[in-house]
Design a protein around this motif. Structure first.
Motif, mmCIF file in Angstrom:
data_model
loop_
_atom_site.group_PDB
_atom_site.id
_atom_site.type_symbol
_atom_site.label_atom_id
_atom_site.label_comp_id
_atom_site.label_asym_id
_atom_site.label_seq_id
_atom_site.Cartn_x
_atom_site.Cartn_y
_atom_site.Cartn_z
ATOM 1 N N ALA A 288 2.866 3.561 -2.795
ATOM 2 C CA ALA A 288 2.088 2.374 -3.154
ATOM 3 C C ALA A 288 2.930 1.360 -3.921
ATOM 4 C CB ALA A 288 0.864 2.792 -3.987
ATOM 5 N N LYS A 289 3.837 1.860 -4.763
ATOM 6 C CA LYS A 289 4.706 0.964 -5.535
ATOM 7 C C LYS A 289 5.628 0.159 -4.607
ATOM 8 C CE LYS A 289 7.615 2.891 -8.416
ATOM 9 N NZ LYS A 289 8.228 3.516 -9.628
ATOM 10 N N GLN A 290 6.089 0.793 -3.531
ATOM 11 C CA GLN A 290 6.935 0.084 -2.576
ATOM 12 C C GLN A 290 6.147 -0.970 -1.801
ATOM 13 O OE1 GLN A 290 9.770 2.672 -0.279
ATOM 14 N NE2 GLN A 290 8.682 4.308 -1.350
ATOM 15 N N SER A 413 -7.617 1.168 10.628
ATOM 16 C CA SER A 413 -6.691 1.286 11.759
ATOM 17 C C SER A 413 -5.617 2.345 11.525
ATOM 18 C CB SER A 413 -6.046 -0.071 12.039
ATOM 19 O OG SER A 413 -7.031 -1.027 12.390
ATOM 20 N N ALA A 414 -5.061 2.397 10.309
ATOM 21 C CA ALA A 414 -4.028 3.399 10.018
ATOM 22 C C ALA A 414 -4.621 4.803 9.989
ATOM 23 C CB ALA A 414 -3.356 3.085 8.686
ATOM 24 N N LEU A 464 5.068 11.853 10.983
ATOM 25 C CA LEU A 464 5.666 10.725 10.268
ATOM 26 C C LEU A 464 7.083 11.050 9.823
ATOM 27 C CD1 LEU A 464 2.707 9.741 10.356
ATOM 28 C CD2 LEU A 464 3.061 8.786 8.072
ATOM 29 N N ASP A 465 7.322 12.293 9.439
ATOM 30 C CA ASP A 465 8.672 12.705 9.061
ATOM 31 C C ASP A 465 9.651 12.531 10.218
ATOM 32 O OD1 ASP A 465 7.749 13.365 6.558
ATOM 33 O OD2 ASP A 465 7.798 15.537 6.887
ATOM 34 N N ASP A 472 6.350 2.886 8.777
ATOM 35 C CA ASP A 472 5.229 2.077 8.293
ATOM 36 C C ASP A 472 4.668 2.717 7.016
ATOM 37 O OD1 ASP A 472 2.842 0.770 7.793
ATOM 38 O OD2 ASP A 472 2.166 0.792 9.872
ATOM 39 N N LEU A 473 4.807 2.026 5.900
ATOM 40 C CA LEU A 473 4.367 2.594 4.620
ATOM 41 C C LEU A 473 2.850 2.717 4.539
ATOM 42 C CD1 LEU A 473 6.812 0.871 2.095
ATOM 43 C CD2 LEU A 473 6.865 3.231 2.941
ATOM 44 N N SER A 474 2.133 1.868 5.276
ATOM 45 C CA SER A 474 0.677 2.001 5.313
ATOM 46 C C SER A 474 0.284 3.327 5.952
ATOM 47 C CB SER A 474 0.047 0.851 6.099
ATOM 48 O OG SER A 474 -1.359 1.042 6.222
ATOM 49 N N LEU A 475 0.944 3.677 7.042
ATOM 50 C CA LEU A 475 0.678 4.968 7.678
ATOM 51 C C LEU A 475 1.009 6.118 6.728
ATOM 52 C CD1 LEU A 475 1.884 4.832 11.405
ATOM 53 C CD2 LEU A 475 -0.404 5.374 10.567
#
Length: 585
Positions: A288-290, A413-414, A464-465, A472-475
């Motif tokens: 979240a910080k990113q 969506s994510a 995701l890994d 995608d940071l949202s994902l």
């Protein structure tokens, strides 16, 4: 997972496949053959006595019949199980079985012991009116939607099965005592869905003209019986629905041991989950910080303390949640997630996908709603070419717009992409398709919820890994949110049933610590009251898969092949996770 299953009197405990070294030779050991024949005889008898269970397993000989659910018939079932457990100890020489057959033996006897314990301590036919809905509507729905029989024959069988519904209603009235209020309330809503199903929806699933025979006459009789049942539920059962939904510490601990079959106690599970929740929350903060400067340009990051970190995570999720669909597009939105996920699995060689693809994405029927937002009902093990159903449930129509909005912020969506990974590719649909391939009958019809749910949760992070979503940071944030939900499920499960957790305290846990929307949290609290121990299977199973992956990868070193590892794991069926270290070397 969210599989609709007829648990009947024998809980679906676990499934196991043999290791390559244990695969029977051309002439298997005599004791293995005796064991196989004994289980076949048992299963044939179960199918004859429990036609709904037979249909769910893909045996269609009794599709035109329905179970005798009277108290007398159920008492005879319990007596048979007791005799069977005693005879198995003398009829089979355990030491003469191959290792694969020994584990099959353990799985079968475990499921029988679980059935006996449930009948004495957690009898759903007496306290859970939802149980009868599985026979009233689900047994006909899967007959029409998950069978490879010719359409005309399915319709004829359905018409004959529907004629038995008044007997199911009579059994419900004779058996139900003082169920928990919430279970009766859910049943009342689902029964309205069942009435609607037999008034109109069934003709669409059967591909028949509305109001035509052979369905019209039995459906009219069923609707009449169900309307009478509705009145009984509302006027007679609901006022006396004063039963306790909390299982209590002692019973919960024993049931969890039987459900997980993982060698963990209830106290150990909740202790491990508490520590993991802290770790995942910290990871969510880093992500979240990113995202912060992209989502809130020029706005200062909250202070780096407990309250500030949670505020950072919540603000990011709230902003990302605005990207979502609508009630009438939910199914289509879920379908749109599939192609990219499948392409990624093939390109990165995550594993070999089942061909042909028999997974259908549908709107969850109303008579199945009220427990979870989605489920995967796999092809029956004895009819593996039938369809698997990935069902998603829009929010109830009677919810006000504001509450519906919170639902779609949760399943944005994510999150829909993560949900499809979990329920279908490479989650439940793929794993259970692999499981259906094994020849062992024991392993086809008995399965472990911890294995199934654990694999599905494991795949969320794994995908995701390996690069799904291109970083995608949202994902990633939503994957972590979905995972912390699984962790908190175990905590909620334990504390709701063992520690008298209030609804307000549970809401704080799920919203404050799990960052769930209020609508999702309220639904999860209701689910915790409707079940016990199932919510713990996600975390316990995922932990087992994650540890196995780490151990095997360390030992194989540079020779480790992720796709081959996944296929190796899935080649053993849906077994209790305690066997994984032994089978996956």
């Amino acid at each position: 997972m969210s599989r609709v299953a007829f648990l009947l009197l024998v809980p679906l405990g676990a499934v196991l496949m043999m290791t390559p070294a244990d695969v029977p030779a051309a002439q298997p050991a005599a004791e293995d053959v005796r064991f196989k024949n004994l289980f076949q005889t048992y299963l044939d008898d179960e199918f004859r006595r429990h036609p709904a269970f037979a249909t769910q397993q893909g045996s269609h000989e009794f599709d035109d019949q329905l179970d005798d659910l009277s108290p007398e018939a159920r008492a005879k079932d319990i007596a048979r199980i007791k005799v069977l457990l005693e005879s198995l100890a003398t009829d089979i020489d355990f030491k003469k079985l191959s290792r694969g057959a020994q584990i099959d033996y353990e799985i079968w006897t475990h499921s029988l012991r679980y059935a006996l314990w449930s009948s004495e301590n957690d009898n759903r036919f007496e306290y859970d009116p939802r149980t009868y809905g599985e026979f009233i509507s689900d047994s006909v729905f899967i007959l029409l939607t998950q069978s490879t029989l010719p359409r005309e024959r399915k319709v004829e069988n359905a018409a004959k099965r529907i004629a038995h519904i008044p007997k199911v209603v009579a059994a419900a009235k004779a058996s139900l005592k003082n169920p928990p209020k919430i279970l009766t309330e859910v049943t009342i809503k689902r029964n309205l869905g069942a009435i609607s199903f037999y008034e109109k929806d069934i003709y669409e699933f059967a591909k028949e003209t509305p109001g035509t025979e052979p369905l019209a006459t039995p459906c009219k009789a069923a609707v009449k019986a169900l309307k009478g049942y509705q009145e009984w539920l509302e006027k007679e059962l609901l006022p006396k629905s004063t039963g306790e939904w909390r299982l209590g510490k002692e019973k919960f601990a024993k049931k969890l041991e039987l459900e997980l079959d993982a060698g963990l106690t209830a106290d150990e599970v909740v202790k491990i989950a508490e520590a993991e929740a802290d770790r995942v929350e910290q990871e969510m903060y880093y992500v979240a910080k990113q995202l912060w400067s992209k989502l809130f340009a020029g706005k200062p990051l909250p202070p780096d303390d407990k309250a500030g970190r949670r505020a950072t995570i919540k603000a990011a999720l709230d902003e990302l949640g605005k990207d979502h669909g609508k009630p009438d597009t939910l199914v289509e939105d879920a379908k749109k997630t599939v192609a990219a996920i499948k392409d990624f699995i093939r390109a990165k060689k995550i594993l070999t996908l089942p061909e042909p693809d028999n997974c259908q994405i549908i709107a969850m029927p109303e008579f199945q709603r009220g427990f979870s937002a989605a489920y995967l009902n796999p092809a029956p093990p004895l009819d593996p070419k039938a369809n698997s159903l990935y069902a998603v449930a829009p929010p109830p129509k009677d919810w006000p717009p504001a509450r519906q909005e919170t639902f779609f912020r949760e399943y944005n969506s994510a999150m829909l992409q993560i949900l499809t990974v979990h329920e279908a590719y490479p989650g439940h649909y793929v794993q259970l398709a692999y499981s259906n391939r094994h020849p062992s009958l024991v392993r086809k019809v008995l399965w472990s919820g911890s294995f199934a749910e654990g694999w599905a949760v494991y795949t969320e992070q794994m995908m995701l890994d390996q690069g799904y979503g291109d970083g995608d940071l949202s994902l990633r944030l939503h994957q972590l949110k979905f995972y912390i939900r699984a962790v908190l499920n175990a905590i909620l499960d334990h504390k709701m049933h063992c520690a008298n957790l209030t609804d307000e305290e549970a809401l704080e846990l799920l919203v404050g610590r799990g960052f769930q929307t209020e609508a999702e949290a309220v639904g999860k609290i209701a689910r915790a009251k409707q079940s016990s121990t199932q919510l713990s299977t996600y975390f316990v199973g995922r932990t087992a898969f994650y540890r196995l992956r780490q151990n095997v990868q360390r030992k194989r070193g540079d020779t480790f092949d992720l796709g081959k590892f996944h296929e190796d794991v899935l080649s053993h069926g849906t077994l209790p996770v305690k066997y994984l270290p032994e089978l996956v070397k």
